[in-house]
Design an enzyme around this catalytic site. Structure first.
Site, PDB file in Angstrom:
ATOM      1  N   GLU A   1      -8.117   3.399 -31.977  1.00 59.86           N
ATOM      2  CA  GLU A   1      -8.677   3.352 -30.615  1.00 59.86           C
ATOM      3  C   GLU A   1      -9.959   4.195 -30.538  1.00 59.86           C
ATOM      4  O   GLU A   1     -10.939   3.796 -29.903  1.00 59.86           O
ATOM      5  CB  GLU A   1      -7.626   3.827 -29.616  1.00 59.86           C
ATOM      6  CG  GLU A   1      -6.465   2.849 -29.466  1.00 59.86           C
ATOM      7  CD  GLU A   1      -5.374   3.355 -28.569  1.00 59.86           C
ATOM      8  OE1 GLU A   1      -5.167   2.744 -27.496  1.00 59.86           O
ATOM      9  OE2 GLU A   1      -4.735   4.370 -28.913  1.00 59.86           O
TER      10      GLU A   1
ATOM     11  N   GLU B   1       1.809   1.330 -32.466  1.00 58.96           N
ATOM     12  CA  GLU B   1       2.550   2.002 -31.400  1.00 58.96           C
ATOM     13  C   GLU B   1       3.866   1.290 -31.056  1.00 58.96           C
ATOM     14  O   GLU B   1       4.846   1.933 -30.695  1.00 58.96           O
ATOM     15  CB  GLU B   1       1.683   2.077 -30.124  1.00 58.96           C
ATOM     16  CG  GLU B   1       0.574   3.112 -30.169  1.00 58.96           C
ATOM     17  CD  GLU B   1      -0.696   2.622 -30.831  1.00 58.96           C
ATOM     18  OE1 GLU B   1      -1.733   3.293 -30.707  1.00 58.96           O
ATOM     19  OE2 GLU B   1      -0.663   1.569 -31.513  1.00 58.96           O
TER      20      GLU B   1
HETATM   21  N1  T1G Z   1       1.549  12.539 -35.504  1.00 55.68           N
HETATM   22  C1  T1G Z   1       2.153  13.629 -36.010  1.00 55.68           C
HETATM   23  N2  T1G Z   1       2.556  13.760 -37.314  1.00 55.68           N
HETATM   24  C2  T1G Z   1       2.310  12.729 -38.108  1.00 55.68           C
HETATM   25  C3  T1G Z   1       1.688  11.539 -37.650  1.00 55.68           C
HETATM   26  C4  T1G Z   1       1.299  11.469 -36.282  1.00 55.68           C
HETATM   27  N3  T1G Z   1       0.689  10.396 -35.776  1.00 55.68           N
HETATM   28  N4  T1G Z   1       1.608  10.683 -38.697  1.00 55.68           N
HETATM   29  C5  T1G Z   1       2.156  11.323 -39.756  1.00 55.68           C
HETATM   30  N5  T1G Z   1       2.571  12.548 -39.409  1.00 55.68           N
HETATM   31  C6  T1G Z   1       3.194  13.550 -40.292  1.00 55.68           C
HETATM   32  C7  T1G Z   1       4.550  13.095 -40.839  1.00 55.68           C
HETATM   33  O1  T1G Z   1       5.586  13.406 -39.967  1.00 55.68           O
HETATM   34  C8  T1G Z   1       4.632  13.877 -42.135  1.00 55.68           C
HETATM   35  O2  T1G Z   1       5.047  15.182 -41.826  1.00 55.68           O
HETATM   36  C9  T1G Z   1       3.184  13.928 -42.598  1.00 55.68           C
HETATM   37  O3  T1G Z   1       2.382  13.682 -41.442  1.00 55.68           O
HETATM   38  C10 T1G Z   1       2.837  12.909 -43.635  1.00 55.68           C
HETATM   39  O4  T1G Z   1       3.262  11.645 -43.135  1.00 55.68           O
HETATM   40  C11 T1G Z   1      -2.520   6.876 -27.657  1.00 55.68           C
HETATM   41  C12 T1G Z   1       0.038   7.425 -28.559  1.00 55.68           C
HETATM   42  C13 T1G Z   1      -0.314   7.626 -41.764  1.00 55.68           C
HETATM   43  C14 T1G Z   1       0.745   5.759 -42.916  1.00 55.68           C
HETATM   44  O5  T1G Z   1       2.344   5.422 -35.662  1.00 55.68           O
HETATM   45  O6  T1G Z   1       2.459   5.647 -40.305  1.00 55.68           O
HETATM   46  O7  T1G Z   1      -1.520   6.870 -31.473  1.00 55.68           O
HETATM   47  O8  T1G Z   1       7.200  15.145 -43.005  1.00 55.68           O
HETATM   48  O9  T1G Z   1       5.078  11.251 -44.824  1.00 55.68           O
HETATM   49  O10 T1G Z   1       3.811   8.146 -46.189  1.00 55.68           O
HETATM   50  O11 T1G Z   1      -2.244   4.818 -28.583  1.00 55.68           O
HETATM   51  O12 T1G Z   1       2.375   8.807 -41.613  1.00 55.68           O
HETATM   52  O13 T1G Z   1       5.211  16.133 -44.057  1.00 55.68           O
HETATM   53  O14 T1G Z   1       6.254  17.274 -42.079  1.00 55.68           O
HETATM   54  O15 T1G Z   1       4.374   9.424 -43.232  1.00 55.68           O
HETATM   55  O16 T1G Z   1       1.449   8.911 -46.624  1.00 55.68           O
HETATM   56  C15 T1G Z   1       0.379   5.893 -33.848  1.00 55.68           C
HETATM   57  C16 T1G Z   1       2.135   7.182 -37.978  1.00 55.68           C
HETATM   58  C17 T1G Z   1       0.787   7.112 -33.139  1.00 55.68           C
HETATM   59  C18 T1G Z   1       1.148   6.198 -37.537  1.00 55.68           C
HETATM   60  C19 T1G Z   1       0.898   8.089 -43.835  1.00 55.68           C
HETATM   61  N6  T1G Z   1       0.315   6.151 -35.270  1.00 55.68           N
HETATM   62  N7  T1G Z   1       1.991   7.641 -39.346  1.00 55.68           N
HETATM   63  O17 T1G Z   1       2.060   7.800 -44.485  1.00 55.68           O
HETATM   64  O18 T1G Z   1       2.835  10.181 -45.054  1.00 55.68           O
HETATM   65  S1  T1G Z   1       1.001   6.798 -31.418  1.00 55.68           S
HETATM   66  C20 T1G Z   1       1.340   5.892 -36.069  1.00 55.68           C
HETATM   67  C21 T1G Z   1       2.208   6.820 -40.402  1.00 55.68           C
HETATM   68  C22 T1G Z   1      -0.582   6.699 -30.798  1.00 55.68           C
HETATM   69  C23 T1G Z   1      -2.086   6.151 -28.918  1.00 55.68           C
HETATM   70  C24 T1G Z   1      -0.662   6.385 -29.344  1.00 55.68           C
HETATM   71  C25 T1G Z   1       2.167   7.453 -41.755  1.00 55.68           C
HETATM   72  C26 T1G Z   1       0.838   7.231 -42.526  1.00 55.68           C
HETATM   73  P1  T1G Z   1       5.965  15.968 -42.802  1.00 55.68           P
HETATM   74  P2  T1G Z   1       3.993  10.588 -44.075  1.00 55.68           P
HETATM   75  P3  T1G Z   1       2.538   8.740 -45.703  1.00 55.68           P
END
Ligand code: T1G
Length: 696
Positions: free
Chosen positions: A129, A149
């Site tokens: 976004e 999301e």
């Molecule tokens: N927020 C907080 N922590 C996050 C995070 C996030 N968005 N994404 C990953 N982490 C942490 C995760 O918990 C882990 O922590 C570490 O980072 C490594 O992640 C307004 C509201 C990017 C593909 O849904 O899909 O945006 O366990 O083990 O396998 O519209 O992380 O080490 O303590 O998964 O290499 C939308 C979420 C949010 C993507 C990487 N975004 N992330 O994968 O590493 S909602 C998502 C992923 C939003 C807006 C709305 C994956 C990754 P720890 P990992 P990975």
């Protein structure tokens, strides 16, 4: 230089820092510097540059500064580290922390010069976004872009449904946002979501700077995405409705409903109003139990993929509770894999390994059985090509990685051997004795047993530390769950190797103890045990399955058993001296389910639609009468309580026995391996939200 982050592929040419002491900018996760007349903004918030409040504040600061800088002709937004922004900080969701992301994006979009996002790794959710708030987007080859999301029970809340629709059209936006599946950079460019893909050798920020300079040199004017609605062709609302209905029919969650509404608004409302409606839908979704459950699962999946606490503590020599995790044992190098048994599971596992890039040797006892397995693999890849999941060359490459043999010694050079033979302890022990004899030192010996005692299998070898359970779910090339069974002697680096293997195969690992049936199957037995009694008391398979479907399961237990085949558990019961009068009577009559056209239901001419079978009702009535059980009408709520209560109780017993490390692991197992509704967060989370348990 301290405030300058380690240059990730995104952070581009070095032209001297401007943020830090004397720059008037607070040190933080966002830095600023100039490159000629271009401003370079770098976000550095490891591990995935999630947009938390500190990042938003930092961005607001540099954007204000940029807006005031009359020399600037453009701005580049990039990230340090392994990825562009992977979304809003999920841990912050639900907290009112200003500025909001929509405010930051509005500020970005209002800048008096063009902007470009330089994307590497992933641009997801709020990250995409933010990039859509830029005039242009340039991505590295191999980057992935998405709005996932919906997988968190949400929808984009910072303009994603509106700006994406303006760029790629409603149909593509429905697919992208309704499924939450990311797009590879090439596909994103072809759709118009991004403007360019950088050359293989070209850092995306350099390519982004060049893109801006070329644009400025042409004296071109490009409006912000939000002002590009008029460039869209008039919306075909009928086509939109059709595609939306298709999406909602396939959806396994309630979340896409709001996505459809938000994209509809983007088509029919003025931009600012469509944005406001999206935000309202987002706030409502944020407060929904579905999103709370899905966010629980997001973090549960990450916890489940970690090594057990005792191993991490032991590696640090720390034993006191709460000690910080230390260096993890190193995973062994796995390149060549062997699979023993080319049946349904063995051939599926061989495909899953080949799909992950392994050279696979598939061993069967006879040529006939081997050819059957290889033919099954060929059919499955042909189906993948026919359904557009793979291209023909991709399928061919993967198929050629799998080589069949009847010679066990052909596995002697394998780094990993997975046994997937008949579910019988003596048979498996014989195979492990042979593997112990032929496998190279240091090879990992794994069994795909779904019930049996791992330690009894390991004990027949001279290397029990190298033995682990890898319990795949059918079809193994599709199902994401992998129960990693830890034996009493399994070495920490073998567990670390199993976790690394799961990651490479795109599987969701969960480490479980070596009790009978481990976690999933043991709880399944507890959930299914009351089913026969429910039929005796008057319920029908259709009524029970309808109750399960209304609860949120993709299908009910009787449909599931008919699909899997009643004969498998029948043979198991006979082998262990157990009896299920109703099911046994069906099996003795040769009614094994879909494959024989009759089971708990009847199926006409090979069809898969379950039709009530009066024979089953008559059979249960007869047995009930013999037992003096008076049939009555059972409500769905009672059916759910009497099957899900034992499910949760068994989960609690498993936690008490330490067979699962945490309740959230059980939730991951049941949502990934058994179809428990993700919108409910898994059985233990659901039970807690229902007040049925307060622990776990
Ligand atoms: N927020 C907080 N922590 C996050 C995070 C996030 N968005 N994404 C990953 N982490 C942490 C995760 O918990 C882990 O922590 C570490 O980072 C490594 O992640 C307004 C509201 C990017 C593909 O849904 O899909 O945006 O366990 O083990 O396998 O519209 O992380 O080490 O303590 O998964 O290499 C939308 C979420 C949010 C993507 C990487 N975004 N992330 O994968 O590493 S909602 C998502 C992923 C939003 C807006 C709305 C994956 C990754 P720890 P990992 P990975």
């Amino acid at each position: 230089m301290t405030d300058q982050p380690e240059a990730g592929p995104g952070s581009g040419p070095e032209s001297g820092p401007e943020s830090g002491p004397g720059s008037g900018l607070e040190p933080g996760p966002v830095t600023w510097r100039r490159d000629g007349t271009l401003g370079i903004v770098t976000i550095n918030n490891p591990p995935v540059n999630a947009i938390g409040q500190a990042v938003r504040l930092g961005l607001m600061q540099v954007l204000e500064r940029a807006a005031a800088d009359t020399d600037l002709t453009g701005l580049v937004l990039c990230c340090a580290g392994r990825t562009f922004v992977a979304g809003a900080d999920i841990t912050e969701l639900g907290q009112r922390l200003d500025p909001t992301l929509p405010q930051v994006i509005a500020r970005l979009e209002a800048l008096p010069f063009p902007t470009v996002a330089a994307i590497h790794g992933t641009a997801l959710g709020g990250g995409l976004e933010l990039a859509l708030g830029c005039t242009f987007r340039v991505a590295a080859p191999g980057a992935r872009l998405g709005l996932p999301e919906v997988k968190l029970g949400l929808l984009p809340g910072a303009g994603g449904t509106v700006r994406a629709t303006y760029l790629i059209g409603a149909r593509a936006a429905l697919d992208l946002i309704g499924t939450g599946n990311p797009l590879p950079a090439d596909a994103a460019r072809n759709l118009g979501l991004i403007d360019a893909v950088a050359g293989a050798q070209d850092a995306p920020t350099r390519a982004a700077c060049d893109h801006l300079r070329r644009h400025n040199a042409q004296g071109a004017i490009s409006p912000p995405v939000l002002h590009r609605k008029d460039a869209m062709p008039p919306p075909d609302m009928a086509a939109f409705g059709d595609h939306a209905r298709k999406l909602l029919r396939k959806a396994r969650s309630a979340a896409p409903v709001a996505v459809v509404e938000a994209i509809r608004n983007a088509l029919v409302l003025p931009p600012v109003e469509a944005l406001a409606r999206e935000r309202a839908l987002f706030q409502a979704a944020l407060e929904s139990p579905v999103s709370a459950a899905r966010r629980h699962l997001f973090f549960a999946e990450r916890k489940a993929a970690r090594l057990p606490r005792d191993i991490r503590d032991a590696a640090r020599g720390d034993t006191h509770p709460g000690a910080l995790p230390g260096p993890r044992p190193e995973a062994r190098h796995l390149a060549r894999a062997g699979v023993v048994g080319a049946g349904l599971m063995g051939s599926g596992i061989a495909m899953a390994l080949a799909d992950a890039g392994f050279d696979v040797t598939l061993r069967e006892v006879s040529q006939e059985a081997l050819q059957k397995g290889l033919a099954r693999i060929a059919r499955s890849y042909d189906k993948d090509v026919a359904r557009g999941r793979l291209s023909a060359p991709q399928a061919r490459t993967r198929r050629l990685r799998i080589v069949g043999t009847t010679d066990l010694a052909a596995l002697s050079e394998c780094d990993l051997i997975i046994e997937a033979a008949f579910e019988d302890l003596a048979v498996k022990q014989d195979i492990f004795r042979d593997l112990d004899r032929i496998a190279r030192p240091g090879a990992i010996l794994a069994t795909n047993t779904s019930y049996l005692d791992l330690d009894a299998i390991a004990a027949v070898t001279a290397r029990p530390a190298d033995v682990v359970g890898l319990h795949f779910f059918s079809p193994a090339q599709r199902m994401t769950l992998l129960e990693v069974v830890r034996g009493a002697r399994t070495a920490p680096d073998v567990l670390a190797s199993a976790l690394a293997l799961a990651r490479r195969m795109g599987k969701q690992p969960v480490i479980v103890g070596a009790a009978r049936g481990f976690v999933g199957n043991r709880m399944l037995a507890a959930r299914n045990a009351p089913l026969a009694r429910l039929l005796l008391e008057g319920a029908t398979p259709a009524a029970v399955d309808a109750a399960f479907r209304d609860f949120g399961w993709p299908m009910g237990p009787f449909e599931m058993q008919d699909m899997a085949g009643l004969d498998i558990s029948w043979r198991n019961r006979k082998a262990t001296g157990q009896a299920e009068p109703l099911a046994d009577a069906l099996c003795e009559a040769g009614h094994f389910g879909q494959k024989t056209g009759r089971g708990w239901y009847r199926y006409e001419d090979g069809a898969r639609t379950p039709l009530p079978d009066p024979h089953v009702t008559r059979l249960s009535r007869t047995l009930a009468a013999r037992r003096g059980v008076a049939p009555r009408a059972l409500e769905a709520a009672e059916i759910i309580a009497r099957t899900h209560g034992p499910l949760v109780d068994e989960g609690r017993a498993i936690l008490r026995e330490g067979i699962a490390a945490r309740a959230s692991d059980i939730d991951v197992i049941w949502t990934h391996g058994y179809g428990f509704p993700g919108d409910l967060g898994g059985p233990m989370y659901w039970a807690r939200t229902q007040g049925l348990i307060d622990d776990g």
